[in-house]
Design an enzyme around this catalytic site. Structure first.
Site, PDB file in Angstrom:
ATOM      1  N   ARG A  45       0.827  -1.223   0.000  1.00 25.30           N
ATOM      2  CA  ARG A  45       0.000   0.000   0.000  1.00 25.30           C
ATOM      3  C   ARG A  45       0.853   1.261   0.000  1.00 25.30           C
ATOM      4  NH1 ARG A  45      -3.412   3.034   4.210  1.00 25.30           N
ATOM      5  NH2 ARG A  45      -5.339   3.608   3.117  1.00 25.30           N
ATOM      6  N   ILE A  71      -7.224   7.421  -0.795  1.00 24.86           N
ATOM      7  CA  ILE A  71      -7.049   5.974  -0.846  1.00 24.86           C
ATOM      8  C   ILE A  71      -7.874   5.413   0.303  1.00 24.86           C
ATOM      9  CG2 ILE A  71      -4.905   6.162   0.515  1.00 24.86           C
ATOM     10  CD1 ILE A  71      -3.930   3.595  -0.817  1.00 24.86           C
ATOM     11  N   SER A  72      -8.695   4.418   0.001  1.00 22.04           N
ATOM     12  CA  SER A  72      -9.653   3.925   0.989  1.00 22.04           C
ATOM     13  C   SER A  72      -8.966   3.277   2.188  1.00 22.04           C
ATOM     14  CB  SER A  72     -10.605   2.906   0.347  1.00 22.04           C
ATOM     15  OG  SER A  72     -11.433   3.511  -0.612  1.00 22.04           O
ATOM     16  N   GLN A  73      -9.649   3.311   3.308  1.00 26.55           N
ATOM     17  CA  GLN A  73      -9.214   2.632   4.523  1.00 26.55           C
ATOM     18  C   GLN A  73      -9.036   1.139   4.224  1.00 26.55           C
ATOM     19  OE1 GLN A  73     -12.297   2.879   7.441  1.00 26.55           O
ATOM     20  NE2 GLN A  73     -11.201   1.699   8.994  1.00 26.55           N
TER      21      GLN A  73
END
Length: 223
Positions: A45, A71-73
Protein backbone atom coordinates in the site's frame (compact mmCIF):
# COMPACT_ATOMS: atom_id res chain seq x y z
CA UNK A 1 11.59 4.38 -13.43
CA UNK A 2 10.93 1.02 -11.80
CA UNK A 3 9.79 -0.21 -8.43
CA UNK A 4 12.63 -2.10 -6.77
CA UNK A 5 12.23 -5.27 -4.69
CA UNK A 6 13.32 -3.25 -1.63
CA UNK A 7 10.58 -0.68 -2.26
CA UNK A 8 7.99 -3.46 -2.57
CA UNK A 9 9.19 -5.19 0.58
CA UNK A 10 9.37 -1.93 2.54
CA UNK A 11 11.40 -1.04 5.60
CA UNK A 12 10.49 0.42 8.98
CA UNK A 13 6.89 1.59 8.93
CA UNK A 14 6.34 -0.05 5.52
CA UNK A 15 7.85 -3.44 6.42
CA UNK A 16 6.15 -6.82 6.25
CA UNK A 17 5.90 -6.83 10.03
CA UNK A 18 3.88 -3.61 9.86
CA UNK A 19 1.60 -5.13 7.21
CA UNK A 20 1.08 -8.21 9.37
CA UNK A 21 -0.05 -5.98 12.24
CA UNK A 22 -2.59 -4.39 9.91
CA UNK A 23 -3.91 -7.83 8.93
CA UNK A 24 -4.28 -8.73 12.61
CA UNK A 25 -6.43 -5.61 13.04
CA UNK A 26 -8.52 -6.58 10.01
CA UNK A 27 -9.15 -10.01 11.57
CA UNK A 28 -10.17 -8.33 14.82
CA UNK A 29 -12.68 -6.24 12.84
CA UNK A 30 -14.27 -9.36 11.36
CA UNK A 31 -12.55 -10.00 8.02
CA UNK A 32 -12.55 -13.79 7.62
CA UNK A 33 -11.73 -14.58 3.99
CA UNK A 34 -8.20 -16.01 4.10
CA UNK A 35 -7.48 -15.18 0.45
CA UNK A 36 -8.41 -11.55 1.07
CA UNK A 37 -6.27 -11.41 4.23
CA UNK A 38 -3.30 -12.90 2.40
CA UNK A 39 -3.60 -10.36 -0.43
CA UNK A 40 -3.90 -7.49 2.05
CA UNK A 41 -0.74 -8.74 3.79
CA UNK A 42 1.24 -8.88 0.55
CA UNK A 43 0.00 -5.75 -1.23
CA UNK A 44 2.44 -2.79 -0.95
CA UNK A 45 0.00 0.00 0.00
CA UNK A 46 2.90 2.39 0.64
CA UNK A 47 3.65 2.74 -3.08
CA UNK A 48 0.13 4.10 -3.65
CA UNK A 49 0.54 7.14 -1.38
CA UNK A 50 2.88 10.12 -1.44
CA UNK A 51 6.29 9.33 0.04
CA UNK A 52 5.65 11.85 2.83
CA UNK A 53 2.69 9.70 3.97
CA UNK A 54 4.32 6.29 3.55
CA UNK A 55 4.81 5.93 7.31
CA UNK A 56 0.99 5.94 7.61
CA UNK A 57 0.38 3.51 4.76
CA UNK A 58 -0.47 0.55 7.01
CA UNK A 59 -2.60 2.43 9.48
CA UNK A 60 -6.26 1.52 9.09
CA UNK A 61 -7.27 4.91 7.77
CA UNK A 62 -8.02 6.70 4.50
CA UNK A 63 -5.29 9.02 3.19
CA UNK A 64 -5.31 11.88 0.66
CA UNK A 65 -4.03 11.20 -2.86
CA UNK A 66 -4.71 14.63 -4.42
CA UNK A 67 -7.59 16.03 -6.47
CA UNK A 68 -9.80 15.89 -3.33
CA UNK A 69 -9.68 12.08 -3.48
CA UNK A 70 -8.50 9.47 -0.98
CA UNK A 71 -7.05 5.97 -0.85
CA UNK A 72 -9.65 3.93 0.99
CA UNK A 73 -9.21 2.63 4.52
CA UNK A 74 -7.72 -0.90 4.39
CA UNK A 75 -10.65 -2.34 6.36
CA UNK A 76 -13.07 -0.94 3.78
CA UNK A 77 -11.05 -2.38 0.89
CA UNK A 78 -10.91 -5.79 2.59
CA UNK A 79 -14.60 -5.74 3.53
CA UNK A 80 -15.81 -4.78 0.06
CA UNK A 81 -13.54 -7.34 -1.59
CA UNK A 82 -14.76 -10.05 0.80
CA UNK A 83 -18.40 -9.24 -0.02
CA UNK A 84 -17.72 -9.37 -3.76
CA UNK A 85 -16.25 -12.87 -3.35
CA UNK A 86 -18.97 -14.24 -1.01
CA UNK A 87 -20.91 -15.95 -3.81
CA UNK A 88 -17.85 -17.77 -5.18
CA UNK A 89 -15.26 -17.21 -7.93
CA UNK A 90 -15.61 -14.01 -9.96
CA UNK A 91 -14.62 -13.71 -13.61
CA UNK A 92 -14.95 -9.98 -14.18
CA UNK A 93 -15.39 -6.93 -11.95
CA UNK A 94 -16.17 -3.35 -12.90
CA UNK A 95 -14.56 -0.89 -10.51
CA UNK A 96 -16.02 2.62 -10.39
CA UNK A 97 -13.32 5.06 -9.29
CA UNK A 98 -9.78 3.79 -9.88
CA UNK A 99 -8.23 6.48 -7.68
CA UNK A 100 -4.62 5.58 -6.95
CA UNK A 101 -5.19 1.94 -7.95
CA UNK A 102 -4.89 0.26 -4.54
CA UNK A 103 -8.34 -1.36 -4.56
CA UNK A 104 -7.72 -2.22 -8.23
CA UNK A 105 -4.54 -4.11 -7.36
CA UNK A 106 -6.24 -6.00 -4.53
CA UNK A 107 -9.07 -7.07 -6.85
CA UNK A 108 -6.66 -8.05 -9.63
CA UNK A 109 -5.13 -10.71 -7.39
CA UNK A 110 -8.49 -12.32 -6.62
CA UNK A 111 -10.55 -12.16 -9.83
CA UNK A 112 -9.81 -12.98 -13.47
CA UNK A 113 -10.34 -9.53 -14.99
CA UNK A 114 -10.81 -6.01 -13.62
CA UNK A 115 -12.28 -3.15 -15.64
CA UNK A 116 -11.65 0.15 -13.87
CA UNK A 117 -13.22 3.51 -14.69
CA UNK A 118 -11.84 6.84 -13.43
CA UNK A 119 -13.06 10.37 -14.21
CA UNK A 120 -9.81 12.18 -13.22
CA UNK A 121 -7.21 11.57 -15.94
CA UNK A 122 -4.00 12.25 -13.91
CA UNK A 123 -5.07 9.78 -11.21
CA UNK A 124 -5.79 7.13 -13.79
CA UNK A 125 -2.44 7.75 -15.50
CA UNK A 126 -0.57 7.14 -12.23
CA UNK A 127 -2.61 4.02 -11.47
CA UNK A 128 -1.94 2.64 -14.95
CA UNK A 129 1.81 3.29 -14.52
CA UNK A 130 1.83 1.47 -11.18
CA UNK A 131 0.12 -1.56 -12.70
CA UNK A 132 2.66 -1.65 -15.52
CA UNK A 133 5.57 -1.42 -13.08
CA UNK A 134 4.04 -4.21 -10.99
CA UNK A 135 3.46 -6.26 -14.16
CA UNK A 136 -0.27 -6.59 -13.57
CA UNK A 137 -1.83 -7.66 -16.85
CA UNK A 138 -5.49 -8.43 -16.04
CA UNK A 139 -6.67 -4.83 -15.55
CA UNK A 140 -8.13 -2.52 -18.21
CA UNK A 141 -8.67 1.20 -17.66
CA UNK A 142 -11.07 3.75 -19.08
CA UNK A 143 -11.20 7.51 -18.55
CA UNK A 144 -14.95 8.05 -18.23
CA UNK A 145 -17.87 9.10 -16.06
CA UNK A 146 -18.46 6.30 -13.54
CA UNK A 147 -22.22 6.79 -13.69
CA UNK A 148 -22.13 5.24 -17.16
CA UNK A 149 -20.24 2.11 -16.16
CA UNK A 150 -18.57 0.32 -19.08
CA UNK A 151 -21.39 -1.31 -21.07
CA UNK A 152 -19.14 -2.43 -23.93
CA UNK A 153 -17.32 -4.82 -21.56
CA UNK A 154 -20.32 -6.02 -19.59
CA UNK A 155 -22.22 -7.76 -18.28
CA UNK A 156 -20.17 -8.13 -15.09
CA UNK A 157 -20.21 -10.63 -12.27
CA UNK A 158 -19.69 -7.75 -9.84
CA UNK A 159 -19.55 -3.96 -9.80
CA UNK A 160 -17.74 -2.21 -6.95
CA UNK A 161 -17.90 1.54 -6.49
CA UNK A 162 -15.31 3.62 -4.63
CA UNK A 163 -17.46 6.76 -4.80
CA UNK A 164 -20.89 7.49 -3.38
CA UNK A 165 -23.86 8.68 -5.44
CA UNK A 166 -27.02 9.96 -3.77
CA UNK A 167 -28.94 7.21 -5.57
CA UNK A 168 -27.80 4.14 -7.50
CA UNK A 169 -27.40 4.71 -11.27
CA UNK A 170 -29.77 2.35 -13.10
CA UNK A 171 -27.24 1.98 -15.94
CA UNK A 172 -24.99 0.04 -13.55
CA UNK A 173 -27.70 -2.46 -12.60
CA UNK A 174 -28.30 -3.09 -16.30
CA UNK A 175 -24.63 -4.10 -16.65
CA UNK A 176 -24.80 -6.94 -14.10
CA UNK A 177 -25.00 -10.62 -14.95
CA UNK A 178 -27.87 -12.59 -13.46
CA UNK A 179 -26.72 -13.26 -9.90
CA UNK A 180 -24.28 -10.39 -10.16
CA UNK A 181 -23.48 -8.12 -7.22
CA UNK A 182 -23.39 -4.33 -7.11
CA UNK A 183 -21.61 -2.97 -4.03
CA UNK A 184 -21.84 0.77 -3.61
CA UNK A 185 -21.82 3.47 -0.92
CA UNK A 186 -24.97 5.57 -1.21
CA UNK A 187 -25.99 8.86 0.35
CA UNK A 188 -24.76 12.36 1.14
CA UNK A 189 -21.55 13.07 3.03
CA UNK A 190 -21.86 11.97 6.65
CA UNK A 191 -24.91 9.80 5.98
CA UNK A 192 -23.58 7.15 3.62
CA UNK A 193 -24.42 3.46 3.88
CA UNK A 194 -22.82 0.60 1.97
CA UNK A 195 -25.47 -1.11 -0.18
CA UNK A 196 -25.29 -4.58 -1.71
CA UNK A 197 -27.66 -5.24 -4.61
CA UNK A 198 -27.98 -8.71 -6.15
CA UNK A 199 -29.61 -9.10 -9.58
CA UNK A 200 -32.06 -12.01 -9.60
CA UNK A 201 -34.58 -13.36 -12.11
CA UNK A 202 -37.51 -11.65 -10.42
CA UNK A 203 -35.76 -8.35 -9.66
CA UNK A 204 -33.08 -6.96 -7.39
CA UNK A 205 -32.56 -7.69 -3.72
CA UNK A 206 -30.91 -5.06 -1.55
CA UNK A 207 -29.01 -5.31 1.72
CA UNK A 208 -27.54 -2.45 3.73
CA UNK A 209 -24.16 -3.47 5.14
CA UNK A 210 -22.79 -0.67 7.35
CA UNK A 211 -22.05 3.08 7.54
CA UNK A 212 -19.15 4.23 5.33
CA UNK A 213 -17.43 7.43 4.28
CA UNK A 214 -16.48 7.86 0.61
CA UNK A 215 -15.90 10.77 -1.73
CA UNK A 216 -19.05 11.71 -3.71
CA UNK A 217 -19.63 10.32 -7.18
CA UNK A 218 -19.45 13.25 -9.55
CA UNK A 219 -20.56 13.48 -13.17
CA UNK A 220 -18.35 14.29 -16.13
CA UNK A 221 -14.59 13.88 -16.57
CA UNK A 222 -11.51 15.88 -15.63
CA UNK A 223 -8.32 16.11 -17.66
Amino acid sequence: MSITPLQLQGIGMTSQRTRDRLVARLKDKGIKNQDVLEVMANTPRHIFVDEALSHKAYEDTALPIGFNQTISQPYTVAKMTEIILEAGPVDNVLEIGTGCGYQTLVLSQLVKRVYSVERIAPLQKKARERMQLLRVNNVRFQHSDGNWGWPEEGPFDAILSCAAPESIPTDLLDQLNLGGRLLMPVGPDGKQMLHLLIKEEDGVTRKIIEPVNFVPMLSGTQK
